[in-house]
Scaffold this motif. Sequence first.
Motif, PDB file in Angstrom:
ATOM      1  N   LYS A   1      -4.932   3.152  10.444  1.00  0.00           N
ATOM      2  CA  LYS A   1      -5.922   3.527   9.438  1.00  0.00           C
ATOM      3  C   LYS A   1      -6.762   2.191   8.999  1.00  0.00           C
ATOM      4  CE  LYS A   1      -4.021   7.729   7.327  1.00  0.00           C
ATOM      5  NZ  LYS A   1      -3.420   8.468   6.266  1.00  0.00           N
TER       6      LYS A   1
ATOM      7  N   GLN B   1     -10.678   1.320   9.450  1.00  0.00           N
ATOM      8  CA  GLN B   1     -11.498   1.073   8.331  1.00  0.00           C
ATOM      9  C   GLN B   1     -11.928  -0.040   8.375  1.00  0.00           C
ATOM     10  OE1 GLN B   1      -9.386   2.872   4.852  1.00  0.00           O
ATOM     11  NE2 GLN B   1     -11.118   4.503   5.397  1.00  0.00           N
TER      12      GLN B   1
ATOM     13  N   GLN C   1     -11.769  -3.319   1.169  1.00  0.00           N
ATOM     14  CA  GLN C   1     -12.634  -4.156   0.524  1.00  0.00           C
ATOM     15  C   GLN C   1     -11.989  -5.400  -0.189  1.00  0.00           C
ATOM     16  OE1 GLN C   1     -15.526  -2.956   0.819  1.00  0.00           O
ATOM     17  NE2 GLN C   1     -15.776  -0.879   0.817  1.00  0.00           N
TER      18      GLN C   1
ATOM     19  N   ILE D   1       0.786  -1.199   0.082  1.00  0.00           N
ATOM     20  CA  ILE D   1       0.035  -0.008  -0.101  1.00  0.00           C
ATOM     21  C   ILE D   1       0.829   1.024  -0.135  1.00  0.00           C
ATOM     22  CG2 ILE D   1      -2.124  -1.004   1.030  1.00  0.00           C
ATOM     23  CD1 ILE D   1      -0.808   0.322   3.770  1.00  0.00           C
TER      24      ILE D   1
ATOM     25  N   ALA E   1      -1.317   7.556   2.391  1.00  0.00           N
ATOM     26  CA  ALA E   1      -2.504   7.824   1.687  1.00  0.00           C
ATOM     27  C   ALA E   1      -3.564   8.182   2.324  1.00  0.00           C
ATOM     28  CB  ALA E   1      -2.911   6.499   0.784  1.00  0.00           C
ATOM     29  N   MET E   2      -4.792   8.711   1.761  1.00  0.00           N
ATOM     30  CA  MET E   2      -5.862   9.521   2.585  1.00  0.00           C
ATOM     31  C   MET E   2      -6.499   8.432   3.318  1.00  0.00           C
ATOM     32  SD  MET E   2      -8.373  12.605   1.613  1.00  0.00           S
ATOM     33  CE  MET E   2      -7.789  12.956   0.119  1.00  0.00           C
ATOM     34  N   ASP E   3      -7.090   7.547   2.649  1.00  0.00           N
ATOM     35  CA  ASP E   3      -7.547   6.443   3.278  1.00  0.00           C
ATOM     36  C   ASP E   3      -7.336   4.961   2.432  1.00  0.00           C
ATOM     37  OD1 ASP E   3      -9.023   6.914   0.995  1.00  0.00           O
ATOM     38  OD2 ASP E   3     -10.939   5.785   1.496  1.00  0.00           O
ATOM     39  N   TYR E   4      -7.724   3.896   3.321  1.00  0.00           N
ATOM     40  CA  TYR E   4      -7.280   2.650   2.488  1.00  0.00           C
ATOM     41  C   TYR E   4      -8.512   1.913   2.348  1.00  0.00           C
ATOM     42  CZ  TYR E   4      -2.618   3.840   3.526  1.00  0.00           C
ATOM     43  OH  TYR E   4      -1.394   4.556   3.747  1.00  0.00           O
ATOM     44  N   SER E   5      -9.682   2.472   2.012  1.00  0.00           N
ATOM     45  CA  SER E   5     -11.051   1.710   2.044  1.00  0.00           C
ATOM     46  C   SER E   5     -10.717   0.736   0.795  1.00  0.00           C
ATOM     47  CB  SER E   5     -12.214   2.661   1.865  1.00  0.00           C
ATOM     48  OG  SER E   5     -12.019   3.193   0.403  1.00  0.00           O
ATOM     49  N   ALA E   6     -10.125   1.201  -0.385  1.00  0.00           N
ATOM     50  CA  ALA E   6     -10.154   0.042  -1.435  1.00  0.00           C
ATOM     51  C   ALA E   6      -9.502  -1.451  -1.007  1.00  0.00           C
ATOM     52  CB  ALA E   6      -9.595   0.665  -2.611  1.00  0.00           C
ATOM     53  N   ILE E   7      -8.211  -1.291  -0.307  1.00  0.00           N
ATOM     54  CA  ILE E   7      -7.644  -2.464   0.012  1.00  0.00           C
ATOM     55  C   ILE E   7      -8.455  -3.127   1.019  1.00  0.00           C
ATOM     56  CG2 ILE E   7      -6.158  -1.184   1.810  1.00  0.00           C
ATOM     57  CD1 ILE E   7      -4.715  -3.800  -0.722  1.00  0.00           C
TER      58      ILE E   7
END
Lengths: 302, 376
Positions: free
Chosen positions: B239, B243, B218, B206, B210-216
């Motif tokens: 983070k 999440q 998911q 990753i 980064a601002m957020d890790y929502s994709a990883i």
Amino acid sequence: MDWEYFFELLLGGLTRGSIYALIALGYTMVYGIIQLINFAHGEIYMIGAFTGLIVISVLSLLGLNHIAIICIAAMVAVIYSTAYGYTVEKIAYKPLRNAPRLSALISAIGMSLFLYNYVLLAQTSDFLPFPNLIPEFEFMEPYSHIFSSNELVIIAVTAIVMISLTFLIKFTKIGKAMRATAQDKEMAMLVGVDVNRVISATFIIGSATAALGGILIASHIGQINYFIGFIAGIKAFVAAVLGGIGSIPGAVLGSLVLGWTESFATGYISSDYEDVFAFIFLVLILIFRPAGILGRTDTEKV
Amino acid sequence: MKKNVGTHLIALMAGMLFVFGVCGVGIAADPIKIGVAGPHSGDLASYGIPTTKAAELVVADVNAKGGILGRKIELLIEDDVCKPEIATNTATKLLSAKVDVVVGHICSGATKAALGIYKDSKIICISPSATNPGLTQSGDYPNFYRTIASDDAQAQLDVDFALNTLKLKKIAVIHDKGDYGKGFAEFVKKFLEESGKAEVVLYEGITPGAMDYSAIVQKVKRSKAEAVIYGGYHPEASKIVTQMRKKKMKTVFISDDGVKDDTFIKVAGEFAEGVYASGPKDTSANPLSIAAEKAHKEKYKSDPGAFYINAYSAMLAVVNAIEKAGSTDYEALSKALKTEWVETPIGKIRFDDRGDAIGAGFSVYQVQKGKYVELK
């Protein structure tokens, strides 16, 4: 095709894009009016998040209701950040308005370094926890594993901000003055537009949306530190360029496209190359549309 | 001129022969010579000097009690500046001074360079700090031992914990693309695949910050992994954990020393509960470790530096092995190091066949009620 997964990525990208959009607005509006890339803008976003955290910590001691706390914190953060945005313009950019554009750019980079070092020294270099104050809505409960209330709030706030901003620019007096200044500063001055006031207003609006973005994302991911503004600022700047810098709908579109590119690239290809895909996409768009998706090529300045 | 040099050399060699000849005669009073090698000057001096201090303190102690096997210990301290090309000279110098055992070197690169030379002369070398896995695992250096866990020991421990204690079958391995995090993740992946007991359903890097890790997050969810093993530091880990928990995922989170930091708990708050992280064994309650630190403070009026405890342990292990072996003979010493347990500041240790210390190293911790608790 796994539709649930697709929608999760779509919504994740939309959330991320919304935050980019809130920051990118400031870049694009300032560029539209004085052709300056305000590199200190990312720091305004960070200051917004920090102010929010301080206000929340104080208000939590008083034991107020969560929604009241987040609303007050957002208001204070917006006021505080706009004060910073306004002051930065007066100190660092106004004296250089007639200087070569490169001087103002260097001044902006200097301001960015100054602001984050100032927060680093005055606050802390540590990561700080940011309380999650946005309530879990009951009607969202069945979908919470796909889409959280936090994300809903982020997208809703962004949408509201965009609509009111469009209204402001299209139908109010200050909006008209902004459009006039953007088209031709000297001519606007000649017909009686107070250009200084218009520029200040632009910085104030941009800073306010950035501060909102700062609070929303901090509440969503639950942490902040002094350096968050740098990366978010760079990404939002890329989004503004992607959409066509100077164009407000362009900034929003560019941000969403960037958010989706990152989200889908991570989801379907690999997160190792998240940034690489985002920038490949930027390069491709700029090859075919040098002024960005919605940007106009400015033939006068050749 | 040329001729001159030649004559000098002959004279010198004759002189050396004479000196060694004399030494050979007086066996009874002969001291045991322990070489201490590491950086004692230059940028990395702070890594090497604590080891010499530990050696001096242990030797002073032993000599005050009359030495071992009736012989006093003598230290030969040599600087290698942490550079492989200088370390070979250091090693040759120590050999020509007839050392019996070497404690050092400090840096993995310098250690590797010197090891070949010691190996040819059958000299045992114990490093307090060289963590490169290959030094022991390659099997190239049977004369090498160390009192610090190797870089992959953490990965091995976390994998064992996930497979044997938690009995997990599907694991996602994520890292932050940095040297430390990615190195850890690569070992984790390798060990998981070798074990054949669990499947690596996702292996990805990753972007730190980064601002957020929502994709990883998911992606982890979609992979149906029962656990995430993460290599990296606490900002990204907090983070990701936050999440995941907000998405109502109960995926187990296991990480490394970079996450075993109180800041992680502070930032992730309630979401940190139940997270596992490995970290160095807690030695602060070990009486030997307390005594070793106290001795340093008394003699040098300062807190000990890097690898002090490991070097102290290495010295104790050497002294113990010589005592038990009854000589400084290579075969006898090797056997003693591998079979005789010794109480040291890092715990009760002996060495395995590859030269890694058993009983030293890492433990798994879990966040319980806002604190890291060592799992026994």
